[in-house]
Write a protein that holds these residues in place. Structure first.
Motif, PDB file in Angstrom:
ATOM      1  N   ASP A 193       0.819  -1.223   0.000  1.00  0.00           N
ATOM      2  CA  ASP A 193       0.000   0.000   0.000  1.00  0.00           C
ATOM      3  C   ASP A 193       0.849   1.269   0.000  1.00  0.00           C
ATOM      4  OD1 ASP A 193      -2.435  -1.360   0.018  1.00  0.00           O
ATOM      5  OD2 ASP A 193      -2.505  -1.441   2.221  1.00  0.00           O
ATOM      6  N   PHE A 194       2.166   1.118   0.048  1.00  0.00           N
ATOM      7  CA  PHE A 194       3.076   2.255   0.191  1.00  0.00           C
ATOM      8  C   PHE A 194       2.848   3.330  -0.881  1.00  0.00           C
ATOM      9  CE2 PHE A 194       7.251   4.314  -0.457  1.00  0.00           C
ATOM     10  CZ  PHE A 194       7.452   4.825   0.814  1.00  0.00           C
ATOM     11  N   ALA A 195       2.774   2.953  -2.144  1.00  0.00           N
ATOM     12  CA  ALA A 195       2.618   3.936  -3.225  1.00  0.00           C
ATOM     13  C   ALA A 195       1.289   4.686  -3.117  1.00  0.00           C
ATOM     14  CB  ALA A 195       2.736   3.251  -4.586  1.00  0.00           C
ATOM     15  N   ALA A 196       0.229   3.975  -2.809  1.00  0.00           N
ATOM     16  CA  ALA A 196      -1.085   4.614  -2.668  1.00  0.00           C
ATOM     17  C   ALA A 196      -1.084   5.595  -1.501  1.00  0.00           C
ATOM     18  CB  ALA A 196      -2.170   3.554  -2.485  1.00  0.00           C
ATOM     19  N   VAL A 197      -0.473   5.213  -0.401  1.00  0.00           N
ATOM     20  CA  VAL A 197      -0.388   6.096   0.763  1.00  0.00           C
ATOM     21  C   VAL A 197       0.448   7.331   0.419  1.00  0.00           C
ATOM     22  CG1 VAL A 197       0.487   6.295   3.126  1.00  0.00           C
ATOM     23  CG2 VAL A 197      -0.827   4.276   2.440  1.00  0.00           C
ATOM     24  N   ASN A 198       1.517   7.160  -0.348  1.00  0.00           N
ATOM     25  CA  ASN A 198       2.335   8.299  -0.768  1.00  0.00           C
ATOM     26  C   ASN A 198       1.517   9.324  -1.533  1.00  0.00           C
ATOM     27  OD1 ASN A 198       4.915   8.253   0.214  1.00  0.00           O
ATOM     28  ND2 ASN A 198       5.775   7.152  -1.518  1.00  0.00           N
ATOM     29  N   GLU A 199       0.604   8.869  -2.378  1.00  0.00           N
ATOM     30  CA  GLU A 199      -0.241   9.786  -3.142  1.00  0.00           C
ATOM     31  C   GLU A 199      -1.063  10.667  -2.206  1.00  0.00           C
ATOM     32  OE1 GLU A 199      -2.630   8.082  -6.282  1.00  0.00           O
ATOM     33  OE2 GLU A 199      -1.112   6.529  -6.613  1.00  0.00           O
ATOM     34  N   VAL A 200      -1.654  10.071  -1.186  1.00  0.00           N
ATOM     35  CA  VAL A 200      -2.459  10.828  -0.225  1.00  0.00           C
ATOM     36  C   VAL A 200      -1.565  11.706   0.641  1.00  0.00           C
ATOM     37  CG1 VAL A 200      -4.020  10.625   1.744  1.00  0.00           C
ATOM     38  CG2 VAL A 200      -4.274   9.097  -0.225  1.00  0.00           C
ATOM     39  N   TYR A 201      -0.442  11.176   1.059  1.00  0.00           N
ATOM     40  CA  TYR A 201       0.518  11.914   1.885  1.00  0.00           C
ATOM     41  C   TYR A 201       0.875  13.250   1.213  1.00  0.00           C
ATOM     42  CZ  TYR A 201       4.752  12.435   4.788  1.00  0.00           C
ATOM     43  OH  TYR A 201       5.718  12.871   5.650  1.00  0.00           O
ATOM     44  N   ALA A 202       1.066  13.224  -0.107  1.00  0.00           N
ATOM     45  CA  ALA A 202       1.433  14.428  -0.853  1.00  0.00           C
ATOM     46  C   ALA A 202       0.332  15.486  -0.828  1.00  0.00           C
ATOM     47  CB  ALA A 202       1.788  14.061  -2.298  1.00  0.00           C
ATOM     48  N   GLU A 203      -0.902  15.108  -0.507  1.00  0.00           N
ATOM     49  CA  GLU A 203      -1.999  16.074  -0.378  1.00  0.00           C
ATOM     50  C   GLU A 203      -1.865  16.905   0.906  1.00  0.00           C
ATOM     51  OE1 GLU A 203      -5.707  13.941  -0.385  1.00  0.00           O
ATOM     52  OE2 GLU A 203      -5.224  12.894  -2.265  1.00  0.00           O
ATOM     53  N   PHE A 204      -1.151  16.384   1.886  1.00  0.00           N
ATOM     54  CA  PHE A 204      -1.097  17.009   3.205  1.00  0.00           C
ATOM     55  C   PHE A 204       0.205  17.754   3.486  1.00  0.00           C
ATOM     56  CE2 PHE A 204      -4.500  14.055   3.577  1.00  0.00           C
ATOM     57  CZ  PHE A 204      -5.357  14.583   4.537  1.00  0.00           C
ATOM     58  N   PHE A 205       1.255  17.451   2.733  1.00  0.00           N
ATOM     59  CA  PHE A 205       2.568  18.041   3.000  1.00  0.00           C
ATOM     60  C   PHE A 205       3.150  18.650   1.733  1.00  0.00           C
ATOM     61  CE2 PHE A 205       2.129  14.581   6.108  1.00  0.00           C
ATOM     62  CZ  PHE A 205       2.260  15.313   7.277  1.00  0.00           C
ATOM     63  N   GLN A 206       3.940  19.695   1.944  1.00  0.00           N
ATOM     64  CA  GLN A 206       4.648  20.326   0.843  1.00  0.00           C
ATOM     65  C   GLN A 206       6.097  20.564   1.268  1.00  0.00           C
ATOM     66  OE1 GLN A 206       2.746  24.117   0.058  1.00  0.00           O
ATOM     67  NE2 GLN A 206       2.134  24.284   2.171  1.00  0.00           N
ATOM     68  N   ALA A 207       6.945  20.842   0.309  1.00  0.00           N
ATOM     69  CA  ALA A 207       8.361  21.058   0.595  1.00  0.00           C
ATOM     70  C   ALA A 207       8.526  22.266   1.520  1.00  0.00           C
ATOM     71  CB  ALA A 207       9.122  21.254  -0.702  1.00  0.00           C
ATOM     72  N   PRO A 208       9.422  22.214   2.445  1.00  0.00           N
ATOM     73  CA  PRO A 208      10.264  21.059   2.753  1.00  0.00           C
ATOM     74  C   PRO A 208       9.452  19.995   3.495  1.00  0.00           C
ATOM     75  CG  PRO A 208      10.696  22.807   4.329  1.00  0.00           C
ATOM     76  CD  PRO A 208       9.710  23.356   3.325  1.00  0.00           C
ATOM     77  N   TYR A 209       9.485  18.786   2.967  1.00  0.00           N
ATOM     78  CA  TYR A 209       8.707  17.685   3.537  1.00  0.00           C
ATOM     79  C   TYR A 209       9.282  17.256   4.881  1.00  0.00           C
ATOM     80  CZ  TYR A 209       6.891  17.447  -1.174  1.00  0.00           C
ATOM     81  OH  TYR A 209       6.316  17.771  -2.374  1.00  0.00           O
ATOM     82  N   PRO A 210       8.416  16.754   5.774  1.00  0.00           N
ATOM     83  CA  PRO A 210       8.933  16.231   7.037  1.00  0.00           C
ATOM     84  C   PRO A 210       9.814  14.998   6.785  1.00  0.00           C
ATOM     85  CG  PRO A 210       6.514  16.317   7.048  1.00  0.00           C
ATOM     86  CD  PRO A 210       6.966  16.644   5.668  1.00  0.00           C
ATOM     87  N   ALA A 211      10.708  14.733   7.707  1.00  0.00           N
ATOM     88  CA  ALA A 211      11.419  13.456   7.689  1.00  0.00           C
ATOM     89  C   ALA A 211      10.360  12.372   7.897  1.00  0.00           C
ATOM     90  CB  ALA A 211      12.455  13.412   8.806  1.00  0.00           C
ATOM     91  N   ARG A 212      10.619  11.153   7.390  1.00  0.00           N
ATOM     92  CA  ARG A 212       9.594  10.115   7.497  1.00  0.00           C
ATOM     93  C   ARG A 212      10.217   8.736   7.512  1.00  0.00           C
ATOM     94  NH1 ARG A 212       5.342   9.193   2.730  1.00  0.00           N
ATOM     95  NH2 ARG A 212       7.124   8.063   1.912  1.00  0.00           N
ATOM     96  N   SER A 213       9.556   7.855   8.241  1.00  0.00           N
ATOM     97  CA  SER A 213       9.853   6.429   8.212  1.00  0.00           C
ATOM     98  C   SER A 213       8.557   5.715   7.888  1.00  0.00           C
ATOM     99  CB  SER A 213      10.337   5.937   9.582  1.00  0.00           C
ATOM    100  OG  SER A 213      11.501   6.603   9.970  1.00  0.00           O
ATOM    101  N   ALA A 214       8.671   4.584   7.193  1.00  0.00           N
ATOM    102  CA  ALA A 214       7.497   3.764   6.893  1.00  0.00           C
ATOM    103  C   ALA A 214       7.889   2.312   7.128  1.00  0.00           C
ATOM    104  CB  ALA A 214       7.029   3.969   5.467  1.00  0.00           C
ATOM    105  N   PHE A 215       7.022   1.596   7.819  1.00  0.00           N
ATOM    106  CA  PHE A 215       7.295   0.210   8.173  1.00  0.00           C
ATOM    107  C   PHE A 215       6.103  -0.670   7.858  1.00  0.00           C
ATOM    108  CE2 PHE A 215       9.543   2.891  11.199  1.00  0.00           C
ATOM    109  CZ  PHE A 215      10.840   2.418  11.111  1.00  0.00           C
ATOM    110  N   ALA A 216       6.376  -1.886   7.442  1.00  0.00           N
ATOM    111  CA  ALA A 216       5.345  -2.920   7.374  1.00  0.00           C
ATOM    112  C   ALA A 216       5.364  -3.617   8.727  1.00  0.00           C
ATOM    113  CB  ALA A 216       5.642  -3.914   6.266  1.00  0.00           C
ATOM    114  N   VAL A 217       4.200  -3.830   9.297  1.00  0.00           N
ATOM    115  CA  VAL A 217       4.090  -4.484  10.600  1.00  0.00           C
ATOM    116  C   VAL A 217       3.147  -5.673  10.491  1.00  0.00           C
ATOM    117  CG1 VAL A 217       4.599  -2.370  11.889  1.00  0.00           C
ATOM    118  CG2 VAL A 217       2.240  -2.914  11.332  1.00  0.00           C
ATOM    119  N   ALA A 218       3.284  -6.599  11.418  1.00  0.00           N
ATOM    120  CA  ALA A 218       2.462  -7.813  11.386  1.00  0.00           C
ATOM    121  C   ALA A 218       0.991  -7.509  11.644  1.00  0.00           C
ATOM    122  CB  ALA A 218       2.978  -8.827  12.395  1.00  0.00           C
TER     123      ALA A 218
END
Length: 124
Positions: free
Chosen positions: A83-108
């Motif tokens: 789902d990472f790419a789809a979430v990135n699309e939505v994420y870009a609606e909420f943030f603009q440059a300079p973008y926050p630092a970010r981590s993304a993890f898959a969890v069980a």
């Protein structure tokens, strides 16, 4: 430290605060894609759910007098890294440059069987 709380985001489902402010830094607890009006997960696909989690963060920050532009760090937890790419699309609606630092993890697994949880750290 001061707790930050709003009815425009879901209430905590355990012994924690929606957010805590200490020395001008706001630590927003992980937000599931729960619609605060219904108490249920947002309808729709992962994009709709990511949008709900981010709107919850936005509402909590607004209660503190801040916006998404104050966010310095975001952590995204996904039950399916596909789902990472789809979430990135939505994420870009909420943030603009300079973008926050970010981590993304898959969890069980995530609380309540959620497909996504997002937390943020913001600064004044």
């Amino acid at each position: 430290m001061n707790a930050i709380s709003t009815t425009n985001a879901p209430a905590a489902i355990g012994p924690y605060s929606q957010a805590i402010e200490g020395n001008g830094t706001i630590y927003v607890s992980g937000q599931l894609p729960i619609n605060p009006a219904t108490g249920e997960f947002a309808e729709g696909d992962i994009k709709d759910k990511a949008r709900q989690s981010l709107n919850n963060i936005k509402s909590i920050l607004a209660e503190a007098g801040l916006s998404m532009q104050n966010v310095a760090k975001v952590t995204v937890l996904l039950s399916d890294i596909g789902d990472f790419a789809a979430v990135n699309e939505v994420y870009a609606e909420f943030f603009q440059a300079p973008y926050p630092a970010r981590s993304a993890f898959a969890v069980a697994a995530l609380p309540k069987g959620a497909p996504i949880e997002i937390e943020a750290i913001a600064v004044r």
